[in-house]
Design a protein around this motif. Structure first.
Motif, mmCIF file in Angstrom:
data_model
loop_
_atom_site.group_PDB
_atom_site.id
_atom_site.type_symbol
_atom_site.label_atom_id
_atom_site.label_comp_id
_atom_site.label_asym_id
_atom_site.label_seq_id
_atom_site.Cartn_x
_atom_site.Cartn_y
_atom_site.Cartn_z
ATOM 1 N N CYS A 1 0.827 -1.116 -0.100
ATOM 2 C CA CYS A 1 0.239 0.163 0.055
ATOM 3 C C CYS A 1 0.853 1.206 0.002
ATOM 4 N N GLN A 2 0.588 2.211 -0.787
ATOM 5 C CA GLN A 2 1.516 3.346 -1.145
ATOM 6 C C GLN A 2 1.208 4.490 -0.136
ATOM 7 N N TYR A 3 0.031 4.132 0.884
ATOM 8 C CA TYR A 3 -0.043 5.018 1.998
ATOM 9 C C TYR A 3 0.313 4.523 3.474
ATOM 10 N N CYS A 4 0.372 3.146 3.741
ATOM 11 C CA CYS A 4 0.519 2.841 4.948
ATOM 12 C C CYS A 4 1.748 1.615 4.922
ATOM 13 N N GLY A 5 2.078 1.437 3.586
ATOM 14 C CA GLY A 5 3.136 0.515 3.553
ATOM 15 C C GLY A 5 2.877 -1.120 3.650
ATOM 16 N N LEU A 6 1.668 -1.300 3.961
ATOM 17 C CA LEU A 6 1.360 -2.751 4.358
ATOM 18 C C LEU A 6 1.698 -3.401 3.146
ATOM 19 N N ARG A 7 2.344 -4.489 2.979
ATOM 20 C CA ARG A 7 2.717 -5.493 2.121
ATOM 21 C C ARG A 7 1.670 -6.648 2.146
ATOM 22 N N LEU A 8 0.860 -6.751 0.979
ATOM 23 C CA LEU A 8 -0.225 -7.779 0.775
ATOM 24 C C LEU A 8 0.065 -8.551 -0.258
ATOM 25 N N PRO A 9 -0.804 -9.635 -0.464
ATOM 26 C CA PRO A 9 -0.911 -10.611 -1.868
ATOM 27 C C PRO A 9 -1.656 -9.627 -2.674
ATOM 28 N N THR B 1 -6.078 -2.938 -3.699
ATOM 29 C CA THR B 1 -6.861 -2.251 -4.665
ATOM 30 C C THR B 1 -5.769 -1.414 -5.541
ATOM 31 N N PHE B 2 -6.304 -0.612 -6.247
ATOM 32 C CA PHE B 2 -5.681 0.656 -7.024
ATOM 33 C C PHE B 2 -6.363 1.603 -6.750
ATOM 34 N N ASP B 3 -5.538 2.799 -6.385
ATOM 35 C CA ASP B 3 -6.245 4.162 -6.170
ATOM 36 C C ASP B 3 -5.710 5.201 -6.984
ATOM 37 N N HIS B 4 -6.618 5.856 -7.560
ATOM 38 C CA HIS B 4 -6.381 7.084 -8.377
ATOM 39 C C HIS B 4 -5.900 8.353 -7.362
ATOM 40 N N VAL B 5 -4.575 8.664 -7.447
ATOM 41 C CA VAL B 5 -4.343 9.750 -6.469
ATOM 42 C C VAL B 5 -5.223 10.983 -6.604
ATOM 43 N N VAL B 6 -5.400 11.568 -7.872
ATOM 44 C CA VAL B 6 -6.437 12.451 -8.066
ATOM 45 C C VAL B 6 -7.497 11.635 -8.636
ATOM 46 N N PRO B 7 -8.578 11.806 -7.628
ATOM 47 C CA PRO B 7 -9.871 11.077 -8.122
ATOM 48 C C PRO B 7 -10.376 11.140 -9.357
ATOM 49 N N ARG B 8 -10.714 10.275 -10.151
ATOM 50 C CA ARG B 8 -11.320 10.306 -11.508
ATOM 51 C C ARG B 8 -12.359 11.334 -11.661
ATOM 52 N N SER B 9 -13.203 11.278 -10.350
ATOM 53 C CA SER B 9 -14.397 12.321 -10.517
ATOM 54 C C SER B 9 -13.797 13.669 -10.472
ATOM 55 N N SER C 1 -3.597 6.376 -15.369
ATOM 56 C CA SER C 1 -2.269 6.504 -15.748
ATOM 57 C C SER C 1 -1.416 5.859 -15.012
ATOM 58 N N TRP C 2 -0.124 5.595 -15.507
ATOM 59 C CA TRP C 2 1.075 5.454 -14.470
ATOM 60 C C TRP C 2 1.305 6.249 -13.284
ATOM 61 N N GLU C 3 1.038 7.553 -13.857
ATOM 62 C CA GLU C 3 1.488 8.760 -13.119
ATOM 63 C C GLU C 3 0.598 8.871 -11.925
ATOM 64 N N ASN C 4 -0.810 8.395 -12.058
ATOM 65 C CA ASN C 4 -1.998 8.885 -11.040
ATOM 66 C C ASN C 4 -2.509 7.290 -10.567
ATOM 67 N N VAL C 5 -1.994 6.284 -10.556
ATOM 68 C CA VAL C 5 -2.396 5.241 -9.897
ATOM 69 C C VAL C 5 -1.596 4.479 -8.999
ATOM 70 N N VAL C 6 -2.042 4.125 -7.971
ATOM 71 C CA VAL C 6 -1.085 3.368 -6.910
ATOM 72 C C VAL C 6 -1.823 2.402 -6.275
ATOM 73 N N ALA C 7 -1.148 1.363 -5.710
ATOM 74 C CA ALA C 7 -1.566 0.074 -4.997
ATOM 75 C C ALA C 7 -1.816 0.773 -3.866
ATOM 76 N N ALA C 8 -3.094 0.253 -3.126
ATOM 77 C CA ALA C 8 -3.493 0.529 -1.781
ATOM 78 C C ALA C 8 -4.319 -0.353 -1.159
ATOM 79 N N CYS C 9 -3.935 -0.788 0.082
ATOM 80 C CA CYS C 9 -5.148 -1.490 0.890
ATOM 81 C C CYS C 9 -6.464 -1.122 0.941
ATOM 82 N N SER C 10 -7.136 -1.645 1.150
ATOM 83 C CA SER C 10 -8.886 -1.385 1.045
ATOM 84 C C SER C 10 -9.279 -0.329 2.235
ATOM 85 N N PRO C 11 -8.529 -0.734 3.523
ATOM 86 C CA PRO C 11 -8.824 0.341 4.433
ATOM 87 C C PRO C 11 -8.267 1.941 4.016
#
Length: 182
Positions: A88-96, A101-109, A115-125
Motif C-alpha cells: 500500500c502506497q499510503y501505509c506501507g502494508l505488504r499484501l498479496p 486495490t488500486f487508487d487514483h491519486v487525483v480521483p477520476r471524478s 495512468s502510471w503517474e496517477n494510480v497506486v497500489a492501496a490496501c482497502s482500508p
C-alpha cells in the motif's frame, strides 16, 4: 493434462513476458505447431492422442517470427502492484495481489486519469479512508510517487520464481539474464 501450459518464447528464445509469464494452453501450442508458426523446443512426458496419432505435449515453443516488445510495460493491475512492490502506497502494508486495490491519486471524478503517474497500489482500508480526496486533503502522504516503470525495473521486482511450480524444461529460458553459479 487439462491444465498443462506451454511456455512461449520469442524468436530469440527469450520469454515474451515475465510479468506474468507468456503461457499458452497445450492445445493452442499444438495448433501453432501445425500451422508452422512456432518451433518445438521441449516436450512434457505426456502424450495427447487423436484417432490416428499420439504426440508428446509441448512444454516450450519459440515463435518463428520475432515479436518486438513494447518499450514500456503494459498498464495492468499486476504491473502496478509489481511497481509498488505489492505494498500500500499510503501505509506501507505488504499484501498479496488479492488483498490490494488500486487508487487514483487525483480521483477520476476530479479529472484524474487512469495512468502510471496517477494510480497506486492501496490496501482497502486506506483506499476507503482517502475516498474522493487527494492525498494532501486526506492527510495521507504517498510513500512513493507513481511513475511509469521500465521493463527492467519490473523484471527486477518480479518475485522469485518458485522452481517447484515450473516444468524443468522451462528453467533454462526463465533465467537467461541471471548470474551463473561458479
Amino acid at each position: 493434462m487439462i491444465d498443462l501450459q506451454t511456455l512461449v518464447l520469442n524468436a530469440d528464445y527469450r520469454p515474451l513476458s515475465y510479468n506474468p509469464l507468456s503461457l499458452w494452453s497445450w492445445k493452442d501450442a499444438f495448433t501453432a505447431l501445425f500451422l508452422d508458426r512456432v518451433t518445438l523446443v521441449a516436450n512434457y512426458d505426456v502424450e495427447a492422442h487423436s484417432p490416428s496419432r499420439s504426440l508428446k505435449v509441448p512444454s516450450v515453443v519459440a515463435l518463428k517470427s520475432y515479436v518486438a516488445l513494447a518499450r514500456s510495460p503494459a498498464f495492468t493491475r499486476y504491473n502496478i502492484y509489481l511497481r509498488d512492490t505489492f505494498s500500500c502506497q499510503y501505509c506501507g502494508l505488504r499484501l498479496p495481489s488479492g488483498g490490494l486495490t488500486f487508487d487514483h491519486v487525483v480521483p477520476r471524478s476530479r479529472g484524474g486519469l487512469s495512468s502510471w503517474e496517477n494510480v497506486v497500489a492501496a490496501c482497502s482500508p486506506c483506499n476507503l479512508r482517502k475516498a474522493n480526496r487527494t492525498p494532501e486533503e486526506a492527510e495521507m502522504p504517498l510513500l512513493n510517487e507513481p511513475h511509469r516503470p521500465t521493463r527492467h525495473e519490473l523484471h527486477r521486482r518480479q518475485p522469485e520464481f518458485d522452481h517447484r511450480q515450473y516444468h524443468h524444461t522451462w528453467l533454462d529460458y526463465l533465467y537467461w539474464d541471471s548470474e551463473l553459479d561458479s
